[in-house]
Enzyme design. Structure first.
Site, short mmCIF file in Angstrom:
data_model
loop_
_atom_site.label_atom_id
_atom_site.label_comp_id
_atom_site.label_asym_id
_atom_site.label_seq_id
_atom_site.Cartn_x
_atom_site.Cartn_y
_atom_site.Cartn_z
N CYS A 181 6.89 32.31 -45.74
CA CYS A 181 8.38 32.70 -45.99
C CYS A 181 8.92 33.60 -44.96
O CYS A 181 10.08 33.41 -44.36
CB CYS A 181 8.73 33.38 -47.33
SG CYS A 181 7.98 35.10 -47.70
N HIS A 233 9.29 37.91 -51.29
CA HIS A 233 9.74 36.37 -50.86
C HIS A 233 11.15 36.54 -50.12
O HIS A 233 11.97 37.59 -50.52
CB HIS A 233 10.03 35.43 -51.93
CG HIS A 233 10.18 33.90 -51.35
ND1 HIS A 233 9.16 33.35 -50.77
CD2 HIS A 233 11.32 33.04 -51.51
CE1 HIS A 233 9.80 32.12 -50.48
NE2 HIS A 233 10.94 31.91 -50.97
N HIS A 245 14.21 28.41 -47.29
CA HIS A 245 13.21 29.26 -47.17
C HIS A 245 11.84 28.14 -47.19
O HIS A 245 11.99 27.03 -47.72
CB HIS A 245 13.00 29.99 -48.54
CG HIS A 245 13.12 29.25 -49.79
ND1 HIS A 245 12.10 29.48 -50.74
CD2 HIS A 245 13.89 28.48 -50.55
CE1 HIS A 245 12.32 28.88 -51.85
NE2 HIS A 245 13.42 28.13 -51.54
#
Length: 274
Positions: A181, A233, A245
């Site tokens: 990520c 994240h 993402h």
């Protein structure tokens, strides 16, 4: 007599102008998941041009909404996307991700051109792909060093990110062929000359904290996932309540909603990189 002739010529001129104008625009119906950035990329136009043509005051879209796409008719857009292409026959071991990389396309573009509803391929299946002179044509990279702002730089960040839709997820990766990520967000921003740390919490500490109501395409959005009490994240906001993402759960770069589904209750904040 002369006055009637002038009126006739004026009417003909106006009719030709209206015909030309209508030929240069198309009306589409917004589908679930659509946003201005994806539509601008799909129809080879800009976000600002679509907003101006439809007198839009914001970037929010609703499924079923009618939009005028300036500059290209639907037929022109389709022929442009398919002209100069070639047909590829699927071989054993082929995946959409491998083929997208080989032919310098995104998975989303490959699926759209071939009207694919799933990621599954079968041996001997024929796919329309872009012509290429090399089996390993590198994905184009932007080498601009301009700062990201509300102008072209922020739009460039979103365009670059969308170009890697479908790229495989790999923990610790930030290579362009695989990402985790924070590796994905760091890689995208690196293309516009901005270096971010390869860590979601460290990225949250970079830039200007902004409220959710202030989100603009190109901003970084952060989450606390998998029961974590700290940020773990990150993704890039692309407008219309969506972000792109690298997802470990889906094993690839995807688009998700920040207000619906898994990420709605796990939203932790956002920052704007200047």
């Amino acid at each position: 007599m002369a006055m009637n002739l002038k009126k006739t010529l004026a009417t003909l001129t106006l009719s030709v102008f209206l015909l030309q104008t209508s030929a240069l625009a198309a009306t589409i119906t917004v589908k679930s998941g659509d946003n201005l950035w994806l539509l601008a990329r799909r129809y080879n136009t800009t976000v600002e041009a679509i907003k101006k043509a439809n007198n839009l005051k914001s970037e929010a879209l609703k499924p079923g909404q009618k939009l005028v796409i300036p500059g290209k008719s639907t037929a022109t857009a389709v022929s442009r996307s398919t002209s100069g292409n070639s047909v590829y026959i699927v071989k054993a071991g082929d995946t959409l991700w491998d083929l997208a990389k080989k032919f310098n396309m995104s998975v989303d573009e490959l699926k759209r051109i071939n009207n694919l509803k799933s990621d599954n391929l079968s041996l001997g299946q024929k796919l329309v792909v872009k012509k290429t002179t090399s089996r390993n044509t590198p994905r184009p990279k932007t080498k601009s060093t301009k700062k990201v702002s509300r102008g072209g730089g922020r739009e460039e960040v979103v365009k670059i990110a969308l170009g890697y839709l479908g790229t495989p997820y790999q923990w610790g990766a930030s290579s362009g062929s695989a990402f985790d990520c924070s590796g994905f967000t760091a890689f995208v921003y690196r293309q516009v000359g901005i270096n971010l740390p390869h860590n979601s919490r460290a990225q949250y500490a970079t830039g200007e904290k902004i409220d959710r109501s202030e989100l603009s395409p190109g901003d970084l959005v952060f989450f606390k996932t998998q029961g974590s009490s700290v940020i773990n994240h990150v993704g890039i906001y692309i407008g219309n309540g969506q972000f792109i993402h690298a997802s470990s759960g889906k094993d690839r770069v995807i688009i998700s909603s920040i207000s619906e589904g898994y990420y709605a209750s796990r939203y932790a904040g956002a920052v704007r990189i200047r």
